[in-house]
Structures are given as C-alpha cells and as structure tokens.
Design an enzyme around this catalytic site. Sequence first.
Site, PDB file in Angstrom:
ATOM      1  N   LYS A   1       0.841  -1.196   0.000  1.00 29.25           N
ATOM      2  CA  LYS A   1       0.000   0.000   0.000  1.00 29.25           C
ATOM      3  C   LYS A   1       0.882   1.255   0.000  1.00 29.25           C
ATOM      4  O   LYS A   1       1.948   1.259   0.645  1.00 29.25           O
ATOM      5  CB  LYS A   1      -0.899  -0.027   1.239  1.00 29.25           C
TER       6      LYS A   1
ATOM      7  N   SER B   1      -9.757   1.954   2.846  1.00 29.03           N
ATOM      8  CA  SER B   1      -8.864   2.696   1.990  1.00 29.03           C
ATOM      9  C   SER B   1      -7.833   1.817   1.278  1.00 29.03           C
ATOM     10  O   SER B   1      -7.228   2.270   0.306  1.00 29.03           O
ATOM     11  CB  SER B   1      -8.117   3.748   2.811  1.00 29.03           C
TER      12      SER B   1
ATOM     13  N   SER C   1     -10.013  -0.347   7.111  1.00 31.74           N
ATOM     14  CA  SER C   1      -9.408  -0.149   5.790  1.00 31.74           C
ATOM     15  C   SER C   1      -8.725  -1.373   5.185  1.00 31.74           C
ATOM     16  O   SER C   1      -8.334  -1.340   4.016  1.00 31.74           O
ATOM     17  CB  SER C   1      -8.401   0.999   5.841  1.00 31.74           C
TER      18      SER C   1
END
Lengths: 445, 90
Positions: A49, A124, A148
């Site tokens: 990420k 996210s 997330s």
Amino acid sequence: MTLKEALNLSPEEQQSLKSELKAKIEASDLNAYIDSSDDGCGGVPIAIKDNISVKDWDVNCASNILKGYKSPYSATVIENLHRGGMSAFGRTNMDEFAMGSTTETSVFGKTLNPHDKNCVPGGSSGGSAAAVGGGLAVAALGSDTGGSIRQPAAFCGCVGMKPTYGRVSRYGLVAFSSSLDQIGPITQNVEDAAILYDAIAGHDSHDSTSANIEYKPTVIDSDRKMTVAVIENYLEEVDAPTRKAMEESIEALKSAGHTVVYKKMMGTKYDISTYYIVAPAEASANLSRFDGIRYGNRIEGDNLEELYLKTRTEGFGDEVKRRIMLGNFVLSSGYYDAYYIKAQKVRHLIKNEYEQIFNEADLILSPVTPSAAFEFGTINDPLEMYKSDMFTLSINLAGLPAISLPVGKDDRGMPIGAQFIAKHFDEQSLFDGASSLEKIINYKG
Amino acid sequence: MEIDIEKLEKLSNLKVQNKEEIAHQLQDILEYVENLGELDTDAIESTFSTLEGGTPVREDVPVHSGVAQDVLKQAPNAQDDYFIVPNIIE
C-alpha cells in the site's frame, strides 16, 4: 498461486512470477497499482500500500502533497518481509492518506472492483484488495485504521486481517491516526493471512507503541471447538443478502461443533461518533507535518506563512481537508472537553463491552459491512459514507484483532464478508475460527 | 452551534473552495456525534491507551540512525544540515 505455494518456488521461479505479475498489472484496467516498483530483493512479491515506506520507492499516500517524495528508509514490516522470503513488489492505490471507504479520494484516480467494474473496491486499502481479488498479486499489505483492510477485502472477495494494536510495528507507516493504525495482510485465504501476519508481527524498538511481549508463530488448528458470540442487534442492520450469508455462517459454525451464543452491543452509532472524533483529531495533528518544508511538494510563496498555506491548500484533497478541519474543531478551545475527551471516555465503554463478551466467548462473529460493494456514485455525502463503516470501527477503537473472510455472494454475484474478532493478542483463535469457517463455507468452490 | 469555517481554515492552515458546502457537511457530522451525550461517562477516565497494559517506556539514550542526510535529500529545498525556507526576518 497462493502465498504458501509461492514460498516453495525456486528463486528463478519467483523471479519469473514477478515478470508474469508485471505483465498482468500492465494489461489490467483495474488501476489497483500506482506502479510496479520492485525492491530488487529476491523472494515472493508482495504488493505494498502507498502509505508503507520502501527505501527509495515513491511513497505518496495517494496525495498530491507527497508527490515526488521517496522513502529514505524501509518500514519494519518490509525488513521483516525480506527475512521471511518475500519482497516488496508494486505500489497499490488507496484513499488519500487512508481517509475513505472506496479508494475514490486517491490523486491517482479510482480503483475498480475486480468482480464488477461499476462497483467500488472498498477502501482505503482498495488497491491492495483489488490486486489480490483480481489475481494481480499473490498477497498484499494494507493498513487498517477503522476497517481499511477488512472492508475492501470483503468487497473484493479476499481475506483481510487487522492485528492487535501493538502487534505489528508502525515504523515506516505514514501515520493517519496513531492510536488506531495497524498494518496487516490481504490474502487469498486464511492460511496465507497467517503466514504473512507471522512474517510481519513482533516487537520493534523503533515503534514506541509496539508491544514487548512474547510472540508465538501461528499454528492453525481448524478442528478446535470454540464459543462464538454473535451480535444479535448487528444482524438487524444489514441488507437481506448479507443477513442470509451471516445466518449461513452461523449454521456452518454450529455444524462444525462450535457453540454459538447471542449477545447485544450498545449500538454502532456510538462507534461511528467516537471514531469520527478520535481519528480526525489525531489526523489533524499527524498531518500538520505536511507543510512544504520537509516532504514532497512545495508551493512557493512570498513568505513562510504563504508557503504553508499554498502548499496545504493545493496539496490536500477535499476529504483530507474535511477531516483536518473536523479534527481541529474537536480539539479547539471550548470544544475539546465536549468532543475529544467525551470520545476518549466512550472508548473505555466500547473496550469494556468487548471484554464482557470475551468473558463468555473466544470469538465474536459480526458483519463487515451493511451490504456488498456498491456502485460508484451511490454514496456522495461524507456522513453517509462514514456510517457505512459502522461494523469495523469499534475494533480499532478497542485495539482488538479481527479477520474478514468471504462467506457468500449477493444476488449480483458480489462477495459478502464476515469478520471474527478476538481478545487482545489472541490472533491464534482468530485464525483457528476463520480457518474452520472457511473450510465449511467453501467460498471458492 | 454554528461552524466558523474561516476560523477552521486558519487553524488548519489551508483553504477550501466550496466553503458553504464543507461547513454544511461538518455541521451534519457534528450534529450526528452529539449522540454520545446519551452515554453516562462521568465516572470514566479521560485518557485512553490502545495498547493493552499501556505504552511502554524506554531509557532516553540517543542513537545514531544514520538517515539524516537521506531525509534531507528528500526535502524540497535543503543545504548542508538544514532545510531551506523563505526569509522569516525582514
């Protein structure tokens, strides 16, 4: 190919796996990846990420304000991957500074759901989940501040796990809300999640909130019989297909010999309120460091004050600005006690409520989301978007570990997830329970 | 309670384009979180530690991390051991 299988490949085969993935990433229109950066280390490629630092990689948190910034060092989780026969490969898309539930707030554009491109991948960590769910990654790392990891994993049909607060080092993770953030795995199955979790977990002196306690590697026992608490009132707050998938999961657990007990919790509305005070408050402090002096983008001004203002005005997107302003409001003089202190007190209530349930149960089973992935443009109001996080927030507020796994599909064929929640540092039970449910549900067929 | 959007912009050191819309959204969120008033929290501690057992302490010993120059290299403008900013004294 699973992570377990990939770890058994020869170094040459692992190298060609990278080339295969690179070709797939380039051919894909999901926009799961920002780029296919390679740390150059041998091992199984793990997608990372865009808020986790890998030395010499760009790390932008999908924000304009960090464009051009490269990590001066690697996060502890990356060093741990290297020790575990894995390498960082591919930088995945996310909501700007991990603030969002759909990956739409990214400066790199939205990521599409691999099961239906009209639907959001969740957020996210939407890029990491879409990459794993879309067959573009063996496994990925995400971060979970209020769901997330678990929510995008549920939306994309993968397994997502949020470790106990303090279990995985946050060193090198760009901070959003420091008392809530944890890094965790997004994988194709429960066993892979345990492998990746084991690789990144453990004490780290570089993170002052890292728990200095004994760490035992996971040995999954899916035959272990446990007591699972189902939160009765949560089942009433989900749509019909999610309710059906939850009820099938409960029956599956009973048929496997687990004891199911029913409990009530005080209500997700208090979790939503507490979270959306605490997280923006911490974010407003954490993001004050982005002022054009030390990181990434700088917009020049006639004086220092103008430089700050221009850099932050042009650097941050609307959702990030909203949360910074909300955080500054709840921390401002005259409002601090009524909002921030009140929320801190309610965190005790939330934690105590979990502790009471864990006096009688090994695990809690709960929905991850009120529905499967929705179409782009369905939710535009920020408050409505915040409410959609209702089932995942309290776990972060209490610092507990949780794992989301696919347990069914709705009538459109979109994946539905369920999550197990365990006591602090009892990840072992989490993997045992999830593995047991995964076997009976047989989601992948 | 009315949101003073200009005060929040000042506290946050940023400007928003659609002031009215954002003020309205923040107002909605703050009205929603009022529901915490339904909970009796009088006897509860006002600090909270997420880490079970509290945050550990360590000896305050300086260590050389060796990344200072790497960090400076990533700054928009730096020279020697310093970040460069516009003049702050006329």
